[in-house]
Design a protein around this motif. Sequence first.
Motif, PDB file in Angstrom:
ATOM      1  N   CYS A  81       1.416  -0.994   0.340  1.00  0.00           N
ATOM      2  CA  CYS A  81       0.190  -0.057   0.402  1.00  0.00           C
ATOM      3  C   CYS A  81       0.507   1.300  -0.236  1.00  0.00           C
ATOM      4  CB  CYS A  81      -0.966   0.237   1.049  1.00  0.00           C
ATOM      5  SG  CYS A  81      -1.884   1.210   1.186  1.00  0.00           S
ATOM      6  N   HIS A  83       0.276   3.787   1.864  1.00  0.00           N
ATOM      7  CA  HIS A  83       0.271   4.671   2.514  1.00  0.00           C
ATOM      8  C   HIS A  83       1.359   4.072   3.759  1.00  0.00           C
ATOM      9  CE1 HIS A  83      -2.026   5.887   6.541  1.00  0.00           C
ATOM     10  NE2 HIS A  83      -1.645   6.636   5.675  1.00  0.00           N
ATOM     11  N   ARG A  84       0.843   2.757   4.034  1.00  0.00           N
ATOM     12  CA  ARG A  84       2.389   2.738   5.154  1.00  0.00           C
ATOM     13  C   ARG A  84       2.727   1.385   5.234  1.00  0.00           C
ATOM     14  NH1 ARG A  84       4.025   5.852   7.848  1.00  0.00           N
ATOM     15  NH2 ARG A  84       4.484   4.660   9.849  1.00  0.00           N
ATOM     16  N   MET A  86       1.768  -1.393   3.657  1.00  0.00           N
ATOM     17  CA  MET A  86       1.020  -2.913   4.408  1.00  0.00           C
ATOM     18  C   MET A  86       0.741  -3.502   2.892  1.00  0.00           C
ATOM     19  SD  MET A  86      -1.067  -4.540   6.485  1.00  0.00           S
ATOM     20  CE  MET A  86      -2.251  -6.047   6.541  1.00  0.00           C
ATOM     21  N   GLN A  87       0.688  -5.107   3.362  1.00  0.00           N
ATOM     22  CA  GLN A  87       0.092  -5.810   1.242  1.00  0.00           C
ATOM     23  C   GLN A  87      -1.185  -5.386   1.173  1.00  0.00           C
ATOM     24  OE1 GLN A  87       1.598 -10.024   2.382  1.00  0.00           O
ATOM     25  NE2 GLN A  87       2.244  -9.915   0.674  1.00  0.00           N
ATOM     26  N   ARG A  90      -3.914 -10.449   0.649  1.00  0.00           N
ATOM     27  CA  ARG A  90      -3.359 -11.056   1.136  1.00  0.00           C
ATOM     28  C   ARG A  90      -3.643 -12.380   0.894  1.00  0.00           C
ATOM     29  NH1 ARG A  90      -4.062  -8.652   7.094  1.00  0.00           N
ATOM     30  NH2 ARG A  90      -6.275  -8.843   5.848  1.00  0.00           N
ATOM     31  N   ARG A 100      -8.311  -3.109  -1.770  1.00  0.00           N
ATOM     32  CA  ARG A 100      -8.673  -2.524  -0.371  1.00  0.00           C
ATOM     33  C   ARG A 100      -7.453  -2.952   0.341  1.00  0.00           C
ATOM     34  NH1 ARG A 100     -14.764  -1.019   1.874  1.00  0.00           N
ATOM     35  NH2 ARG A 100     -14.589  -3.586   2.802  1.00  0.00           N
ATOM     36  N   CYS A 101      -6.565  -1.849   0.587  1.00  0.00           N
ATOM     37  CA  CYS A 101      -5.934  -2.204   2.138  1.00  0.00           C
ATOM     38  C   CYS A 101      -6.206  -2.899   3.383  1.00  0.00           C
ATOM     39  CB  CYS A 101      -4.777  -1.031   2.251  1.00  0.00           C
ATOM     40  SG  CYS A 101      -3.837  -1.528   3.500  1.00  0.00           S
ATOM     41  N   PRO A 102      -6.162  -3.295   3.864  1.00  0.00           N
ATOM     42  CA  PRO A 102      -6.917  -3.451   5.223  1.00  0.00           C
ATOM     43  C   PRO A 102      -6.347  -2.538   6.726  1.00  0.00           C
ATOM     44  CG  PRO A 102      -5.402  -5.740   4.769  1.00  0.00           C
ATOM     45  CD  PRO A 102      -5.728  -4.098   4.086  1.00  0.00           C
ATOM     46  N   TYR A 103      -5.555  -1.982   6.452  1.00  0.00           N
ATOM     47  CA  TYR A 103      -5.331  -0.875   7.827  1.00  0.00           C
ATOM     48  C   TYR A 103      -5.605   0.283   7.186  1.00  0.00           C
ATOM     49  CZ  TYR A 103      -0.879   0.667  10.755  1.00  0.00           C
ATOM     50  OH  TYR A 103      -0.573   0.500  11.981  1.00  0.00           O
ATOM     51  N   HIS A 104      -5.749   0.771   6.766  1.00  0.00           N
ATOM     52  CA  HIS A 104      -6.686   2.269   7.041  1.00  0.00           C
ATOM     53  C   HIS A 104      -7.519   2.147   5.719  1.00  0.00           C
ATOM     54  CE1 HIS A 104      -2.800   3.181   8.761  1.00  0.00           C
ATOM     55  NE2 HIS A 104      -3.100   3.987   9.663  1.00  0.00           N
ATOM     56  N   TRP A 106      -6.908   2.849   2.024  1.00  0.00           N
ATOM     57  CA  TRP A 106      -7.099   2.801   0.802  1.00  0.00           C
ATOM     58  C   TRP A 106      -7.737   2.296   0.084  1.00  0.00           C
ATOM     59  CZ3 TRP A 106      -1.927   6.488   0.266  1.00  0.00           C
ATOM     60  CH2 TRP A 106      -2.014   7.932   1.160  1.00  0.00           C
TER      61      TRP A 106
END
Lengths: 463, 108
Positions: A81, A83-84, A86-87, A90, A100-104, A106
Amino acid sequence: MTDQSGTLSDVRRGMIPAHIYNDREIFELERERVFGRAWLFVAHESEIAKPGDYVVRRVLDDSFIVTRDEKGEIRAHFNMCLHRGMQVCRAEMGNASHFRCPYHGWSYRNDGRIVGLPFHQEAYGGEAGFKRKGQRLLPAPNLDTYNGMIFISLDPEAPPLVDFLGDFRFYLDFYTKQSPSGIELRGPQRWRVKANWKIGAENFAGDMYHTPQTHTSVVEIGLFREPKAEKRKDGATYWAGNGGGTTYKLPPGGFDERTRYVGYPQVMVDRMKTTFSQAQQQVIGEDGFMISAASVFPNLSFVHNWPRVADSDDVLPFISVRQWQPISENETEVLSWFAVDAEAPEEYKALSYKAYLMCFGSTGMFEQDDVENWVSLTNTAAGSMARRLKLNSRMGILEDDTEVVPALTPEQFHGPGVAHTGYGEYNQRELLNRWADYLEQPAKSATALEVGAPAETAEAVQA
Amino acid sequence: MNLSWEGEAEDARAAAAAAAEHDELVAHTTGEVIRLGNEFAEIMVRRVDTRNGARLLIESPKSGQWVSLCPLELEALTWQNTETFSAMIGHPFGPLVAAEATNPEEDR
């Protein structure tokens, strides 16, 4: 970092310093100079047949989303991602128009373009703070396909795939284009072995010499029609472009008889005759060689064989595609796919799959035999004594580098490259020579992308 | 001690009304519930019948969000391209187009 020039010149002489099969420094060099540059197989188009289909594949530590976007274009996005980090994906495979990134949260279209940051206006002040327009998941620096095989290279300046494969494409066609529709893949099965990645690649490239010893039991139980594994020396090994492989010698006959002899139904034989070039048909029909195992530098291998699949003398061929994915200097993840002509009859596909499972894959008998040797070699290569030993990989050549048996003439072997009959380690030497070529060249620095910076800047970072 | 916030009663009423509406729709399900999902979302779809026609109830079990669409709204989906959905996905947790505040002046 140790100077490896002595090691590489030993390898070029066919004397292999044993420690290269379990050496942390060598592995770090491979990561940078081999896997950071070469064209690497990641997937086959049949694995992402429809828009939105994706598979997640790795190049060492780098994860890629290999996907067919909504317009049908094949892409490979670095799975991180913006942003930060993250994969983004997955699951190993799936179908999605957006990720869609699970962290934030995006989100990205499957062509890689970013479509949303939650609270873009409130959090960043909109485009002024984070330039969303034009941002996309980082694409693989290079991507190309051959017969549906998708390759990527981490080197933006890599030579074209077609040049990288070179004349090996002639042989790749036997595995991947037996009809105009090409192949379809099933799998992969994945498992890890405590062995160095190069051993499998070398073995599949040209080791016909191990068959009578390592795979005795497979012959003893009658899995094959030919009673003697020693017959392998009658086959030819060939090297062309960036790959090479082994063949079996076939009994007398023409193209039809010889392809039927290994178990192909006539309907498939007829399609091969309209798909293979004249020279490709001559290798089988006139020269009498049927392709078996092969490797493409650095870590992609193929196998084609024809065991008995029932209690009769009938044999049936299978094709397997496999990759030796390095985990470390002493561990490899094996990815093993079953491949079959997409136009083959359904009954043939089912029996061919059975033939594959008996021989290769996590249940395959050949697999069990081979890995025992490879693990042992890797363990032994880690010790201090292994640093005093240069393994002899000069089979097939005399002290002055002349050949024990002369290469086949163009009349004896209609394929490109150089081919020999008899036992030899020509291909293993070729593969390791490529390896030495790559290890000798320092890597160039790569450019870094600054994500979402209002004024786009890219600065060189030392790779 | 009770925690409370401004507009709490109004929110509670709205939530209760939405839950009642949802339960009413579910009570009139016809046929099988379709579930589909990938690694990013899971969704339940069912046909719900009203006295005068059918709708499609689409629910996200994870968030509890739901929407019920009439055939015309569904047909409108068929006119869209990926950009429309990208815009919706890129604007999470809320509608793309805010509901208009009712202006009593305009109704006159």
